[in-house]
Design a protein around this motif. Structure first.
Motif, PDB file in Angstrom:
ATOM      1  N   ASP A 220      29.691 -41.124  23.466  1.00  0.00           N
ATOM      2  CA  ASP A 220      30.430 -42.198  24.144  1.00  0.00           C
ATOM      3  C   ASP A 220      30.955 -43.213  23.142  1.00  0.00           C
ATOM      4  O   ASP A 220      32.052 -43.753  23.302  1.00  0.00           O
ATOM      5  CB  ASP A 220      29.518 -42.932  25.144  1.00  0.00           C
ATOM      6  CG  ASP A 220      29.219 -42.066  26.354  1.00  0.00           C
ATOM      7  OD1 ASP A 220      29.842 -40.997  26.479  1.00  0.00           O
ATOM      8  OD2 ASP A 220      28.363 -42.465  27.166  1.00  0.00           O
TER       9      ASP A 220
ATOM     10  N   ARG B 249      18.198 -48.844  21.016  1.00  0.00           N
ATOM     11  CA  ARG B 249      17.282 -49.840  21.583  1.00  0.00           C
ATOM     12  C   ARG B 249      16.419 -49.213  22.671  1.00  0.00           C
ATOM     13  O   ARG B 249      15.204 -49.385  22.692  1.00  0.00           O
ATOM     14  CB  ARG B 249      18.072 -51.023  22.155  1.00  0.00           C
ATOM     15  CG  ARG B 249      18.718 -51.866  21.073  1.00  0.00           C
ATOM     16  CD  ARG B 249      19.618 -52.928  21.665  1.00  0.00           C
ATOM     17  NE  ARG B 249      18.881 -53.846  22.531  1.00  0.00           N
ATOM     18  CZ  ARG B 249      19.463 -54.760  23.301  1.00  0.00           C
ATOM     19  NH1 ARG B 249      20.776 -54.862  23.323  1.00  0.00           N
ATOM     20  NH2 ARG B 249      18.734 -55.558  24.053  1.00  0.00           N
ATOM     21  N   VAL B 250      17.055 -48.468  23.577  1.00  0.00           N
ATOM     22  CA  VAL B 250      16.299 -47.819  24.652  1.00  0.00           C
ATOM     23  C   VAL B 250      15.300 -46.829  24.059  1.00  0.00           C
ATOM     24  O   VAL B 250      14.114 -46.802  24.414  1.00  0.00           O
ATOM     25  CB  VAL B 250      17.254 -47.100  25.629  1.00  0.00           C
ATOM     26  CG1 VAL B 250      16.466 -46.298  26.653  1.00  0.00           C
ATOM     27  CG2 VAL B 250      18.152 -48.101  26.326  1.00  0.00           C
TER      28      VAL B 250
ATOM     29  N   PRO C  92      24.190 -38.671  23.974  1.00  0.00           N
ATOM     30  CA  PRO C  92      25.295 -39.178  24.806  1.00  0.00           C
ATOM     31  C   PRO C  92      25.858 -40.496  24.278  1.00  0.00           C
ATOM     32  O   PRO C  92      27.074 -40.724  24.365  1.00  0.00           O
ATOM     33  CB  PRO C  92      24.666 -39.388  26.184  1.00  0.00           C
ATOM     34  CG  PRO C  92      23.278 -38.940  26.108  1.00  0.00           C
ATOM     35  CD  PRO C  92      22.986 -38.408  24.761  1.00  0.00           C
ATOM     36  N   ASN C  93      25.008 -41.332  23.709  1.00  0.00           N
ATOM     37  CA  ASN C  93      25.529 -42.610  23.219  1.00  0.00           C
ATOM     38  C   ASN C  93      26.410 -42.446  21.979  1.00  0.00           C
ATOM     39  O   ASN C  93      27.385 -43.178  21.820  1.00  0.00           O
ATOM     40  CB  ASN C  93      24.388 -43.593  22.950  1.00  0.00           C
ATOM     41  CG  ASN C  93      23.958 -44.296  24.217  1.00  0.00           C
ATOM     42  OD1 ASN C  93      23.716 -43.644  25.231  1.00  0.00           O
ATOM     43  ND2 ASN C  93      23.904 -45.602  24.196  1.00  0.00           N
TER      44      ASN C  93
ATOM     45  N   ASN D 107      18.238 -33.005  28.040  1.00  0.00           N
ATOM     46  CA  ASN D 107      17.691 -33.523  29.293  1.00  0.00           C
ATOM     47  C   ASN D 107      16.474 -32.736  29.756  1.00  0.00           C
ATOM     48  O   ASN D 107      15.529 -33.312  30.294  1.00  0.00           O
ATOM     49  CB  ASN D 107      18.753 -33.502  30.392  1.00  0.00           C
ATOM     50  CG  ASN D 107      19.635 -34.730  30.312  1.00  0.00           C
ATOM     51  OD1 ASN D 107      19.223 -35.754  29.771  1.00  0.00           O
ATOM     52  ND2 ASN D 107      20.838 -34.623  30.820  1.00  0.00           N
ATOM     53  N   VAL D 108      16.526 -31.417  29.563  1.00  0.00           N
ATOM     54  CA  VAL D 108      15.377 -30.601  29.969  1.00  0.00           C
ATOM     55  C   VAL D 108      14.168 -30.966  29.109  1.00  0.00           C
ATOM     56  O   VAL D 108      13.057 -31.148  29.613  1.00  0.00           O
ATOM     57  CB  VAL D 108      15.708 -29.097  29.865  1.00  0.00           C
ATOM     58  CG1 VAL D 108      14.451 -28.260  29.989  1.00  0.00           C
ATOM     59  CG2 VAL D 108      16.701 -28.702  30.942  1.00  0.00           C
TER      60      VAL D 108
ATOM     61  N   TYR E 178      13.633 -33.782  27.784  1.00  0.00           N
ATOM     62  CA  TYR E 178      13.195 -35.107  28.212  1.00  0.00           C
ATOM     63  C   TYR E 178      12.350 -35.031  29.474  1.00  0.00           C
ATOM     64  O   TYR E 178      11.462 -35.859  29.681  1.00  0.00           O
ATOM     65  CB  TYR E 178      14.423 -35.984  28.457  1.00  0.00           C
ATOM     66  CG  TYR E 178      14.086 -37.391  28.847  1.00  0.00           C
ATOM     67  CD1 TYR E 178      13.602 -38.281  27.902  1.00  0.00           C
ATOM     68  CD2 TYR E 178      14.242 -37.838  30.154  1.00  0.00           C
ATOM     69  CE1 TYR E 178      13.286 -39.573  28.237  1.00  0.00           C
ATOM     70  CE2 TYR E 178      13.923 -39.132  30.507  1.00  0.00           C
ATOM     71  CZ  TYR E 178      13.446 -39.996  29.546  1.00  0.00           C
ATOM     72  OH  TYR E 178      13.123 -41.273  29.894  1.00  0.00           O
TER      73      TYR E 178
ATOM     74  N   LEU F  93      23.668 -31.402  25.947  1.00  0.00           N
ATOM     75  CA  LEU F  93      23.096 -32.472  26.765  1.00  0.00           C
ATOM     76  C   LEU F  93      22.071 -31.916  27.748  1.00  0.00           C
ATOM     77  O   LEU F  93      21.014 -32.517  27.965  1.00  0.00           O
ATOM     78  CB  LEU F  93      24.219 -33.194  27.516  1.00  0.00           C
ATOM     79  CG  LEU F  93      23.805 -34.502  28.173  1.00  0.00           C
ATOM     80  CD1 LEU F  93      23.312 -35.480  27.113  1.00  0.00           C
ATOM     81  CD2 LEU F  93      24.961 -35.108  28.934  1.00  0.00           C
TER      82      LEU F  93
END
Lengths: 229, 221
Positions: B107, B148-149, B103-104, B64-65, B67, B60
């Motif tokens: 989760d 979607r995002v 992450p989705n 994130n980096v 991103y 993750l």
């Protein structure tokens, strides 16, 4: 691998040459422009996003509207918006701010709203039972408990803003994107990659600042269940 | 803008329907293929992270980096390797989707109730079959929320690729600025938003079709 080292060397040479550190075309001046755009837009976006997110999350009214507006705003191409406002209103800081605020509001708004809405109803009831007013419930219970998510929204917004402020350079508005756009049009790869390196470094600093902030302000009691980083 | 120039010259749009359709197609390809590639990478990675929790934090953090690297900068870094081609736009956009999708997926898999998992095992499902036939379908709503995002942001980010000459409808944004002519900019911006919103609506529809059991129970879309 060799090529990567070459690129790093290229960036290093660029960063250490003294002409990058003076005048209107130097890194400090461009960085200051970039930080001004990003900081101002983030400030406005935070005011808007927090206010509406807290209001809707606390009262529970208008949830559908918030989701719709945030979704619509996410679909706006920032690059198009910056260029459009420049064409219509002329060259000034306003186009950048309008576009960047539109970009930054959705993550702040959605996360604030979800954070407040997701607060354990028992905690809310207990606060009311203790005789807290609506404001007190909001400020002493809901905001602290929603803080991990609110900060996540702010961090996403800040990183997007810092990253996207680079496109402001295309219609001639300065900022760190200037190096990339100029380098591209002059076919000067060193300038392009050097400018990119500065932007990446700035984005990583923002990321680190938010990680530190989170450690500092989120209640330790919330840490194990806190939202994903 | 020049004096007397209307905000939108409708004639221009009429004259350019064919060309607009072409660039819309390019735009969709540039925006959506990365989401598909991102999903192909994220599902196995997410499954891995779900099974071995220690893999998750480093994965993750890396996503994130990536991103946090501005799209313009990332495009530039890839120009060196892939030239001024569509790949230079699609690779960074693919990398961006990972920070939402991984992450989705994790989760989503975590949202599978334990009794369901145990029931599947007790019915003699092998691990692979259980994951494919039971856990992934249950994870669909959370995964689709991420898709979607990712899809909406990917579609609106494609336009930035125009700075290296590969931006789909972004072509009209730079063109309009060069000509000091707002019509193409407005048309392209509105079309990009429409593409994003239609894609979003189709994904909601796809989710409904993929999770027939969730219908009629007042479950959130």
């Amino acid at each position: 691998m060799n090529d990567l080292l070459n690129q790093i060397e290229l960036v290093g040479d660029w960063l250490t040459s003294s002409q990058q550190w003076h005048g209107d075309d130097g890194i400090p001046h461009r960085l200051a422009e970039h930080l001004t755009y990003s900081g101002l837009s983030l400030l406005f976006a935070t005011l808007i996003g927090l206010a509406f997110g807290l209001l809707v999350g606390h009262t529970g009214r208008g949830a559908f509207a918030v989701a719709t507006v945030a979704n619509l705003a996410r679909a706006i191409p920032t690059f198009g918006l910056v260029v459009l406002v420049v064409t219509l209103a002329g060259l000034s800081t306003t186009p950048v701010l309008v576009a960047l605020v539109a970009l930054a509001v959705p993550p702040i708004l959605i996360n604030t709203f979800e954070g407040v809405r997701g607060v354990d109803p028992d905690a809310r009831d207990a606060a009311k039972g203790m005789g807290m007013t609506g404001w007190e419930v909001l400020l002493k219970v809901e905001v602290p408990m929603a803080l991990p998510l609110i900060l996540l929204g702010l961090r996403v917004a800040a990183i997007q803003v810092v990253a996207t402020a680079t496109v402001a350079a295309y219609p001639g508005l300065g900022g760190l994107g200037r190096f990339i756009v100029d380098g591209l049009s002059r076919n000067d790869y060193q300038l392009v990659i050097g400018g990119s390196a500065v932007v990446v470094a700035l984005a990583l600093v923002v990321q680190a600042v938010f990680t530190a902030l989170r450690r500092a302000v989120v209640s330790p009691g919330l840490r194990p269940t806190a939202a994903k980083p | 803008m020049r004096d007397g120039e209307p905000l939108v010259r409708w004639v221009w749009i009429g004259d350019h329907v064919g060309e607009l359709a072409h660039y819309t197609g390019v735009h969709l390809r540039l925006g959506l293929l990365p989401v598909l590639f991102g999903l192909i990478i994220s599902v196995p990675l997410g499954m891995l992270c779900h099974r071995y929790r220690w893999v998750y934090p480093p994965t993750l953090t890396t996503a994130n980096v990536l991103y946090s690297i501005p799209s313009l900068a990332l495009f530039m870094i890839f120009v060196r390797y892939t030239g001024l081609t569509e790949r230079t736009v699609m690779i960074p956009l693919t990398l961006y989707t990972l920070s939402v999708l991984i992450p989705n997926v994790v989760d989503g898999l975590a949202s599978v109730p334990d009794p369901v998992r145990q029931a599947a095992t007790a019915m003699g499902f092998s691990t692979v079959r259980r994951v494919v036939q039971v856990e992934l379908p249950i994870a669909v709503p959370v995964v689709v929320a991420g898709v979607r995002v990712a899809a909406v942001s990917s579609i609106s980010l494609v336009a930035v690729g125009q700075l290296i000459g590969q931006g789909g409808l972004g072509y009209y944004i730079t063109r309009g600025l060069q000509l000091d002519f707002p019509t193409p900019i407005i048309t392209a911006t509105v079309l990009i938003m429409l593409l994003a919103l239609v894609t979003d609506a189709l994904l909601v529809l796809a989710q409904r079709l993929l999770t027939p059991w969730a219908r009629g129970k007042g479950a959130k879309a």
